[in-house]
Write a protein that holds these residues in place. Sequence first.
Motif: not given
Length: 128
Positions: A70-80
């Motif tokens: 996820x981090x390598x692809x720039x994908x957030x684990x959550x959204x606030x």
Amino acid sequence: MKIHLTSVFVDDQGKALRFYTDMLGFVKKHDVPVGEDRWLTVVSPEDPDGTELLLEPSGHPAVGPFRTALVQDGIPAASFSVDDVRAEFDRLRALGVVFTQEPLAMGPVTTAVLDDTCGNLIQIVHSE
């Protein structure tokens, strides 16, 4: 039906608690010892009986490769959700929070992405 609990995997629950409370402004709701780990949740001070965020230990073998991808692809684990991404970006940056994406307007939505120091990217967002 509504969301009662969601989670992010964290490397260190104590460090995560400090980041999510001292930097992001959440408040601790539950902190219950469970063996070597804790059932540790935070909530928004604006909605203390609302959705809880579990700061979940990242010990399961599947977590490491998943979070790394996820981090390598720039994908957030959550959204606030925030009232103003630019203002929150400025506030958090002044506290030393590292962002991987500065505020970006995409039509009626503005987002920014930060590093939670515990292995995750977190998105903040507001809609106009």
